[in-house]
Enzyme design. Structure first.
Site, PDB file in Angstrom:
ATOM      1  N   SER A   1       8.250  48.631  12.359  1.00 38.50           N
ATOM      2  CA  SER A   1       9.388  48.094  13.247  1.00 38.50           C
ATOM      3  C   SER A   1       9.640  46.603  13.022  1.00 38.50           C
ATOM      4  CB  SER A   1       9.183  48.508  14.670  1.00 38.50           C
ATOM      5  OG  SER A   1       9.319  49.720  15.129  1.00 38.50           O
TER       6      SER A   1
ATOM      7  N   LYS B   1      13.135  45.696  12.309  1.00 39.87           N
ATOM      8  CA  LYS B   1      14.423  45.523  13.372  1.00 39.87           C
ATOM      9  C   LYS B   1      14.756  43.865  13.315  1.00 39.87           C
ATOM     10  CE  LYS B   1      12.917  49.337  16.234  1.00 39.87           C
ATOM     11  NZ  LYS B   1      11.691  50.047  15.762  1.00 39.87           N
TER      12      LYS B   1
ATOM     13  N   SER C   1      11.214  48.028  21.172  1.00 44.74           N
ATOM     14  CA  SER C   1      11.152  48.488  19.848  1.00 44.74           C
ATOM     15  C   SER C   1      11.964  49.725  19.468  1.00 44.74           C
ATOM     16  CB  SER C   1       9.827  48.657  19.234  1.00 44.74           C
ATOM     17  OG  SER C   1       9.995  48.595  17.899  1.00 44.74           O
TER      18      SER C   1
END
Length: 416
Positions: free
Chosen positions: A83, A86, A143
């Protein structure tokens, strides 16, 4: 015949030796080769003489304003980022906000594709609507993969087009070891980056969009799901434990998958010094947060920053043979210098290097001179001084009109 037999026996002996060597090499080695080993080309190197000891195999510590690297270890190894991906998704979201392509109160409708995302999510339903700002909170705090895809589709029409823009942005930032395949970081073949590249995109996000800290430092917050069944509250809890554990933490993003293990891009600020610590493939969640604190504490212990963020106003510069007698000037940027050797930055001096006049034509944003910064005899760096306006070359008509104006004012003054 004897020579043929001799050559045959030599070849047989060599092949047997090679086979035996290969067999001995494979003893005690697992038969399956992990995707991580294929990506990295082997196990990561550890430096026992390093000033800090961390468990994560790939790390990088960077001073955020100047991009100065303070510590690195296997920082160019290409690994799945989970993640941490992101961070680039958020870069594109805030870029779209700055360009007024979207607004914080715009309504985003969740598609079937976005709602189907696995991994970390906030369980958005197909057809549900949320504001852009709520989606940013879901991405920054929890997230949420589903929120990432919904925003990608809202901005670009499809996740594929959004990912193409992510890769384009990566190229612009000089991220040479990065390829994005999705916008949320789920394990996918070819979805790779490095600790160095993560630091580059984290620096881009925090320097150009500092409002991200307003979101990624929220510890807990509730959102409301708006669905056909009615409204229902849902709690967001920050995945970055440093927000509660480390007093100087300002963000930024965690990540973990089976292939990526445990990753973190941590930002922190102390006494005006801003740092970015990146860790990839830490063995467990506690290790990544402990490693981050170790790196950040090391950075704050050695790092001092000189800033000339409010330099003295510049005079206007005389222009020869121009349509205007002078031209205004401006600084191209602010000066920042990072010291890691304990220098006395209170003794920094500066010298303006500028011609007495310019000759037309003068073009706006061209370099007129520079300010050079010194510590003793050592030059620390410089910032450019630019022309703030354009000044055309004066033609005969301009001189004639100027003369007429002067004569008119003289005649008027004499009459009065």
């Amino acid at each position: 015949m004897k020579r043929f037999l001799s050559i045959f026996l030599e070849l047989f002996s060599l092949s047997g030796f090679l086979s035996l060597t290969l067999a001995l090499t494979l003893v005690g080695t697992p038969v399956s080769i992990s995707a991580q080993a294929i990506v990295d080309g082997g196990p990561a190197k550890q430096n026992s003489n390093a000033p800090v000891q961390v468990s994560a195999p790939s790390v990088l510590l960077m001073e955020a304003e100047t991009g100065t690297v303070l510590y690195q270890q296997n920082e160019h190894d290409m690994r799945p980022p989970a993640s941490i991906t992101k961070i680039m998704t958020l870069n594109l979201i805030f870029d779209a906000l700055d360009k007024h392509q979207i607004a914080l109160d715009d309504k985003v409708t969740v598609s079937e594709h976005a709602a189907s995302m696995g991994g970390s999510q906030v369980y958005l339903e197909a057809g549900e609507t949320q504001t852009v700002e709520t989606m940013i909170k879901c991405i920054s705090i929890a997230s949420a993969n589903d929120a990432c895809v919904a925003m990608a589709e809202h901005i670009c029409g499809s996740e594929e087009e959004f990912v193409a823009q992510m890769n384009q942005k990566a190229q612009e930032l000089g991220m040479k070891e990065t390829t994005f395949v999705n916008c949320c970081g789920l394990d996918t073949n070819g979805h790779l980056t490095s600790a160095y590249d993560i630091a580059l995109m984290a620096r881009e996000l925090t320097n150009n969009h500092p409002q991200i800290h307003d979101y990624c430092t929220i510890w807990m917050e509730n959102i409301v799901h708006h669905t056909r069944r009615g409204d229902e509250e849902f709690g967001l809890t920050n995945t970055n434990k440093l927000i509660r554990q480390y007093p100087y933490a300002t963000g930024l993003k965690t990540g973990s998958t089976g292939l990526a293990k445990f990753c973190l891009a941590a930002t922190a600020e102390k006494d005006g010094v801003k740092l970015i610590a990146v860790l990839m493939a830490a063995p467990d969640p506690k290790a990544r947060f402990a490693d981050a604190q170790t790196l950040l504490n090391y950075g704050f212990s050695i790092c001092r920053v000189y800033k000339d963020s409010d330099p003295a106003p510049l005079p206007e510069l005389a222009v020869k043979r121009g349509t205007a007698p002078t031209v205004p000037l401006r600084y191209e940027s602010n000066m920042s210098y990072v010291s890691t050797s304990g220098e006395d930055l209170s003794k920094v001096t500066k010298k303006i290097k500028l011609k007495k006049s310019a000759v037309a034509p003068v073009k706006k944003d061209d370099i007129a001179g520079k300010v050079v910064y010194y510590l003793g005899d050592k030059e620390l760096g410089h910032i450019n001084i630019l022309y703030d306006q354009s000044v055309d070359h004066a033609a005969f008509r301009d001189y004639y009109l100027d003369l007429v104006k002067k004569l008119f004012f003289i005649t008027t003054a004499q009459k009065s």
